[in-house]
Design an enzyme around this catalytic site. Structure first.
Site, mmCIF file in Angstrom:
data_model
loop_
_atom_site.group_PDB
_atom_site.id
_atom_site.type_symbol
_atom_site.label_atom_id
_atom_site.label_comp_id
_atom_site.label_asym_id
_atom_site.label_seq_id
_atom_site.Cartn_x
_atom_site.Cartn_y
_atom_site.Cartn_z
ATOM 1 N N TYR A 51 -29.486 15.830 -45.153
ATOM 2 C CA TYR A 51 -30.865 14.634 -45.325
ATOM 3 C C TYR A 51 -31.855 15.531 -45.883
ATOM 4 O O TYR A 51 -33.057 14.981 -46.008
ATOM 5 C CB TYR A 51 -31.205 15.655 -44.148
ATOM 6 C CG TYR A 51 -30.921 15.017 -42.605
ATOM 7 C CD1 TYR A 51 -29.165 14.368 -42.929
ATOM 8 C CD2 TYR A 51 -29.771 15.580 -41.277
ATOM 9 C CE1 TYR A 51 -28.421 13.245 -42.170
ATOM 10 C CE2 TYR A 51 -29.452 15.134 -40.023
ATOM 11 C CZ TYR A 51 -28.035 14.219 -40.610
ATOM 12 O OH TYR A 51 -27.160 13.298 -39.610
ATOM 13 N N HIS A 105 -19.860 17.345 -42.498
ATOM 14 C CA HIS A 105 -21.202 16.540 -41.968
ATOM 15 C C HIS A 105 -19.915 15.048 -42.010
ATOM 16 O O HIS A 105 -19.992 14.482 -41.079
ATOM 17 C CB HIS A 105 -22.548 16.068 -43.284
ATOM 18 C CG HIS A 105 -22.945 15.050 -42.551
ATOM 19 N ND1 HIS A 105 -24.524 15.075 -43.372
ATOM 20 C CD2 HIS A 105 -23.801 14.109 -41.845
ATOM 21 C CE1 HIS A 105 -24.938 14.022 -42.828
ATOM 22 N NE2 HIS A 105 -24.801 13.676 -41.631
#
Length: 303
Positions: A51, A105
């Site tokens: 991110y 992730h």
């Protein structure tokens, strides 16, 4: 009434709703939005290496002046660096010595599942993260991981909403059997991505009974499945709307079943979605199209 916490299989507890800093926030400075979320009542913050928001989440944590114990911090290894390097970089950017939850992730980043997971187990053993888990693992992958793991993952964070519940039902059951908490992201897709689909009707009916919004009903449905919510917004009113779900009466079994059944029919087709979006935005879209047509006619008549 606050959302409360869920107990993980390692004995720790996790707040049942999180403020996410992914998707639309990627690469942006989210400091003010995270501070707003914390001030509104969120204590669980979710970020990731991918991110590129860990640094501003860290600034928000510092600026909040809260005790470290008042916040629950989740971040994720996204495969951009080695796992040992990633956790150290994350801790540095977040400005903490330990995160509460560290996730894989995406399974595609972990070329060798057993070796990669052993690196996560070392992170927990070293005290860099209280809990370890995964994200975006389907049933076969999670089954494989549980077989080779010394430490069973505490969490699996997945895309979850009424339109993919049927496909994920076995995954949720397997996770529950092994004490793995499911976290949901993008649970509002029936509203944001698939408006006009079969789920709309039972959601609206439940909203009417509860004097709630469709958004709140969808989040209440997620809670009914024993799933932790990860959501986000730049608007304080929306954050308050999400947190107010904890004060709603539970959905009835009939309402839950109706949403399940509607979701099993699948989302609306692309054409239907486009038509519904066009109708919803008609006061903007139609005048804009008429203006462009008028401009075209003007140009053609002048040439």
């Amino acid at each position: 009434m606050p959302f409360g916490k869920v107990k993980l299989n390692d004995g720790t507890e996790m707040p049942a709703i999180a403020f996410g800093t992914g998707s639309k926030w990627k690469g942006q400075d989210v400091t003010d939005y995270v501070i707003q979320a914390v001030e509104t009542g969120f204590s669980h913050l979710d970020t990731a290496q991918w991110y590129q928001t860990e640094d501003s989440v860290g600034r928000a944590i510092h600026d909040s002046a809260l005790d470290r114990s008042a916040l629950y911090i989740t971040t994720k290894w996204s495969g951009l660096t080695s796992i040992p390097e990633a956790i150290q970089n994350s801790l540095k950017q977040l400005g903490v010595k330990q995160v509460d939850l560290y996730l894989v992730h995406n399974p595609s980043a972990m070329k060798d599942l057993e070796t990669g997971w052993s690196e996560f187990e070392k992170i927990q053993e070293a005290g860099y993260s209280k809990s370890i888990g995964v994200s975006n693992f389907d049933l076969p992958l999670l089954q494989k991981l549980v077989k080779v793991a010394k430490v069973t993952p505490a969490v699996n964070q997945i895309l979850f909403h009424p339109y993919n519940y049927a496909q994920n039902k076995d995954l949720l059951e397997f996770s529950a059997k092994h004490g793995i908490i499911t976290e949901a992201y993008s649970s509002l897709q029936p509203i944001t991505k698939y408006p006009g689909g079969p789920v709309d009707k039972p959601v609206e009916e439940a909203a009417k009974r509860l004097n709630a919004t469709p958004t709140q009903v969808l989040l209440a449905w997620v809670r009914s499945k024993g799933v932790v919510i990860v959501t986000t917004s730049s608007t304080k009113a929306h954050l308050q709307e999400y947190l107010a779900v904890a004060d709603l009466p539970d959905l009835t079994e009939k309402e839950i079943a109706a949403i399940d059944e509607a979701g099993a029919k699948g989302p609306p087709t692309l054409c239907t979605t486009m038509k519904n979006n066009l109708y919803r935005n008609r006061y903007i879209f139609v005048p804009g199209m008429l203006f462009q047509l008028a401009c075209l006619v003007f140009v053609l008549t002048r040439s």
